[in-house]
Design an enzyme around this catalytic site. Structure first.
Site, mmCIF file in Angstrom:
data_model
loop_
_atom_site.group_PDB
_atom_site.id
_atom_site.type_symbol
_atom_site.label_atom_id
_atom_site.label_comp_id
_atom_site.label_asym_id
_atom_site.label_seq_id
_atom_site.Cartn_x
_atom_site.Cartn_y
_atom_site.Cartn_z
ATOM 1 N N LEU A 11 0.855 -1.187 0.000
ATOM 2 C CA LEU A 11 0.000 0.000 0.000
ATOM 3 C C LEU A 11 0.890 1.234 0.000
ATOM 4 O O LEU A 11 1.504 1.566 1.010
ATOM 5 C CB LEU A 11 -0.911 0.011 1.234
ATOM 6 C CG LEU A 11 -1.760 -1.242 1.487
ATOM 7 C CD1 LEU A 11 -2.645 -1.040 2.709
ATOM 8 C CD2 LEU A 11 -2.583 -1.598 0.264
ATOM 9 N N GLY A 14 5.601 5.310 -2.968
ATOM 10 C CA GLY A 14 6.381 6.532 -3.042
ATOM 11 C C GLY A 14 7.851 6.247 -2.800
ATOM 12 O O GLY A 14 8.384 5.218 -3.245
ATOM 13 N N GLY A 188 17.056 18.420 0.202
ATOM 14 C CA GLY A 188 16.038 17.382 0.260
ATOM 15 C C GLY A 188 15.830 16.775 1.625
ATOM 16 O O GLY A 188 15.070 15.815 1.778
ATOM 17 N N GLU A 191 10.971 18.861 4.089
ATOM 18 C CA GLU A 191 9.841 18.931 3.180
ATOM 19 C C GLU A 191 9.541 20.390 2.850
ATOM 20 O O GLU A 191 9.998 21.326 3.528
ATOM 21 C CB GLU A 191 8.606 18.300 3.827
ATOM 22 C CG GLU A 191 8.773 16.845 4.222
ATOM 23 C CD GLU A 191 8.764 15.911 3.018
ATOM 24 O OE1 GLU A 191 8.370 16.351 1.926
ATOM 25 O OE2 GLU A 191 9.175 14.747 3.183
ATOM 26 N N LYS A 206 7.042 9.365 17.518
ATOM 27 C CA LYS A 206 8.042 8.324 17.768
ATOM 28 C C LYS A 206 8.269 8.134 19.269
ATOM 29 O O LYS A 206 8.452 7.007 19.740
ATOM 30 C CB LYS A 206 9.341 8.687 17.053
ATOM 31 C CG LYS A 206 9.210 8.706 15.527
ATOM 32 C CD LYS A 206 10.424 9.317 14.860
ATOM 33 C CE LYS A 206 10.259 9.352 13.346
ATOM 34 N NZ LYS A 206 11.381 10.026 12.659
ATOM 35 N N GLY A 305 14.732 8.288 4.860
ATOM 36 C CA GLY A 305 15.149 8.021 3.488
ATOM 37 C C GLY A 305 14.558 6.729 2.969
ATOM 38 O O GLY A 305 14.213 5.830 3.742
#
Length: 432
Positions: A11, A14, A188, A191, A206, A305
């Site tokens: 699912l 990306g 990068g 965001e 977290k 990453g």
């Protein structure tokens, strides 16, 4: 080796999902040897089916994620779409239709982990989520398996690579917050909308997961105190250096001294340069675990990453597939301790407070009186006149350990003094 493959539904495809699919394909033989049966990518649910996805058979692509998890022949569902819905519904539907689940969804697990574990248990299925915290760093499994016979007292860590990159850049180059953020975005690491990272939402999710596992207690996202790092300045780093410290955005989960409660919090803090976390540079993550028998352990590595996170996902996939073959399930939720989650006001630590004050006699005595009245003991004081004149001075106070509630009361009272022009910054001091 069993010849019938174990079927996997993916699912999301990306950054992380595409790496999961790639590794499943390129390492297919190794995965089969490690599991004891081949694994087959049986379907990939995406939102934009027209996008070209190298190495993935277009026939596997679907926009109907619900139909995919309801197929009945799926052994494992890998969820890497993130967010609360439709991920929550898709995961529970997968359990109901016979599949175990591997997820990287920290936000969902922090908010509804108990309900997801209950659904997995009700259907005798696995829920694994190593990739939800600290990317490739093995952390969830050591906490809930390797340290299952130990008593964990504290988990202290850098669990967001974006914020660590920004703070490290500010520390090493003297850059301001916005300049460091712009560089992180260009590379990068950040965001386009960095709010979840820089305001501590990502780290707080977290922290909730880590605290729940470490202390065998249900800790939800709402239980975690959160403070972002957007107000950290170059002046704060200058003050930190004078104390032989640096500044990190930390997730801190710990037992109270009496062992009857726990706290979970995320905020910027000064830590001594001698602490192992002080040397964690760039976008790396590190988590420091303190327990009765094992003592001090540190887990370090890339915390985000595509490839690092996919590595954690695949590790869980191998474990879940092995369980499927043996007819067993791995460890589920452990919340037997049911400890109280205390509010931030009960937390005790040291503080670094920078004040702008009138440069005249008696000011230090007034400030010291306010601290004493609120039960906050002063360790050191440093005062210097402003180079630009104007009758103002900078006063830096470092306290002994005090409760957060006492510190808040102290600061409120300081702001009411006519001689205090402003509270420039408040920084907790940890790791000593």
């Amino acid at each position: 080796m069993r010849t019938r493959p174990l079927k996997v539904a993916l699912l999301g495809c990306g950054v992380v999902g595409s790496e999961v699919a790639r590794i499943m394909t390129t390492h297919a033989d190794d995965l089969a040897a490690r599991i004891g049966a081949p694994v087959e990518l049986a379907g990939v649910a995406v939102r934009r089916p027209s996008r070209v996805r190298e190495g993935i058979d277009p026939a596997l692509i679907t926009t109907d994620a619900t139909a995919l998890v309801k197929r009945g022949d799926i052994d494992v569902v890998v969820e890497v779409i993130g967010g609360i819905e439709p991920a929550r519904t898709l995961i529970t539907t997968a359990f109901e239709h016979g599949a175990s689940v591997v997820s990287a969804n920290k936000a969902l697990l922090a908010q509804d982990g108990a309900a997801l574990h209950a659904a997995a248990e009700a259907n005798d299925k696995d829920l694994y989520y190593e990739a939800a915290v600290a990317g490739a760093i093995p952390l969830i499994r050591p906490l809930r398996e390797s340290l299952a016979g130990d008593k964990v007292n504290r988990v202290l860590g850098i669990v967001n690579g974006t914020t660590n990159f920004i703070l490290d850049k500010m520390d090493s180059t003297g850059a301001g917050y916005q300049e460091a953020l712009d560089e992180a975005t260009a590379l990068g690491y950040a965001e386009a909308d960095p709010t979840a990272d820089v305001e501590g939402f990502d780290a707080a999710a977290k922290a909730a997961i880590l605290a729940g596992i470490a202390f065998h207690t249900r800790v939800r996202l709402d239980d975690v105190y959160r403070e972002g790092m957007t107000e950290v300045t170059a002046a704060d780093f200058a003050s930190a250096k004078e104390m032989s410290c640096t500044i990190k955005l930390l997730a801190i989960c710990e037992r109270a001294g009496d062992g009857a409660s726990v706290t979970a919090r995320v905020h910027p803090a000064m830590i001594p340069l001698t602490h192992p976390l002080a040397s964690v540079r760039g976008a790396y993550n590190a988590v420091f675990v303190e327990s009765d028998a094992s003592g001090q352990l540190m887990f370090y590595g890339p915390g985000a990453g595509g490839a690092p996170t996919a590595s954690a996902v695949l590790g869980d996939l191998v474990a879940v597939c092995r369980n499927r073959l043996s007819g067993a399930t791995g460890p589920g939720e452990s919340a037997y301790a049911a400890l109280t989650v205390s509010p931030m006001g009960d937390v005790t630590t040291r503080y670094h407070i920078s004040l702008d004050v009138a440069d005249k006699p008696g000011v230090l005595a007034q400030v010291a009186t306010v601290f004493a009245e609120h039960g906050v003991s002063i360790d050191t004081v440093r005062q210097q006149g402003r180079q630009d004149g104007g009758g103002e001075a900078s006063l830096v106070v470092v306290t002994h350990r005090a409760s957060d509630a006492a510190l808040v009361g102290t600061v409120e009272a300081l702001r009411k003094l006519d001689t205090v022009r402003g509270v420039a910054s408040i920084m907790r001091v940890e790791g000593e």
